[in-house]
Design a protein around this motif. Structure first.
Motif, PDB file in Angstrom:
ATOM      1  N   ASP A  11       5.670   4.172   1.897  1.00  0.00           N
ATOM      2  CA  ASP A  11       6.236   5.307   2.608  1.00  0.00           C
ATOM      3  C   ASP A  11       7.142   4.826   3.739  1.00  0.00           C
ATOM      4  N   GLY A  12       6.684   3.853   4.489  1.00  0.00           N
ATOM      5  CA  GLY A  12       7.492   3.276   5.559  1.00  0.00           C
ATOM      6  C   GLY A  12       8.739   2.592   5.025  1.00  0.00           C
TER       7      GLY A  12
ATOM      8  N   THR B  18       0.849  -1.188   0.000  1.00  0.00           N
ATOM      9  CA  THR B  18       0.000   0.000   0.000  1.00  0.00           C
ATOM     10  C   THR B  18       0.888   1.243   0.000  1.00  0.00           C
ATOM     11  N   ARG B  19       0.295   2.387  -0.255  1.00  0.00           N
ATOM     12  CA  ARG B  19       1.048   3.642  -0.233  1.00  0.00           C
ATOM     13  C   ARG B  19       1.713   3.856   1.129  1.00  0.00           C
ATOM     14  N   GLU B  20       0.974   3.571   2.193  1.00  0.00           N
ATOM     15  CA  GLU B  20       1.516   3.744   3.537  1.00  0.00           C
ATOM     16  C   GLU B  20       2.699   2.813   3.769  1.00  0.00           C
ATOM     17  N   GLN B  21       2.603   1.582   3.284  1.00  0.00           N
ATOM     18  CA  GLN B  21       3.712   0.640   3.417  1.00  0.00           C
ATOM     19  C   GLN B  21       4.917   1.098   2.600  1.00  0.00           C
TER      20      GLN B  21
ATOM     21  N   GLU C  49       2.744   3.184  -5.799  1.00  0.00           N
ATOM     22  CA  GLU C  49       1.359   2.797  -5.530  1.00  0.00           C
ATOM     23  C   GLU C  49       0.675   2.270  -6.786  1.00  0.00           C
TER      24      GLU C  49
END
Length: 70
Positions: A31-32, A26-29, A59
């Motif tokens: 980013d991390g 995911t985008r959040e993953q 993404e």
């Protein structure tokens, strides 16, 4: 693509794009993962508009994969 070009920058660790291509997050993953690569592998930090471009690319090009069924 602009995001891919940033991931192919000469200062990134050799094989970084191959590692990225093997993922699906995911985008959040993503980013991390960028933060982790900066901290763990001394990758130059991607900030602001460039980070947004990279995250947009990741993404779209490497979304989460559907779970495999047996």
């Amino acid at each position: 693509m602009i995001g891919r070009g940033l991931l192919e920058a000469p200062e990134l660790p050799l094989g970084a794009l191959a590692i990225v291509a093997a993922q699906g997050m995911t985008r959040e993953q993503w980013d991390g993962s960028l933060t982790w690569m900066t901290q763990r592998h001394n990758m130059p930090e991607i900030r602001g508009g460039e980070r947004k471009l990279v995250l947009d690319y990741l993404e779209k090009a490497f979304p989460p994969r559907a779970p495999e069924t047996a």
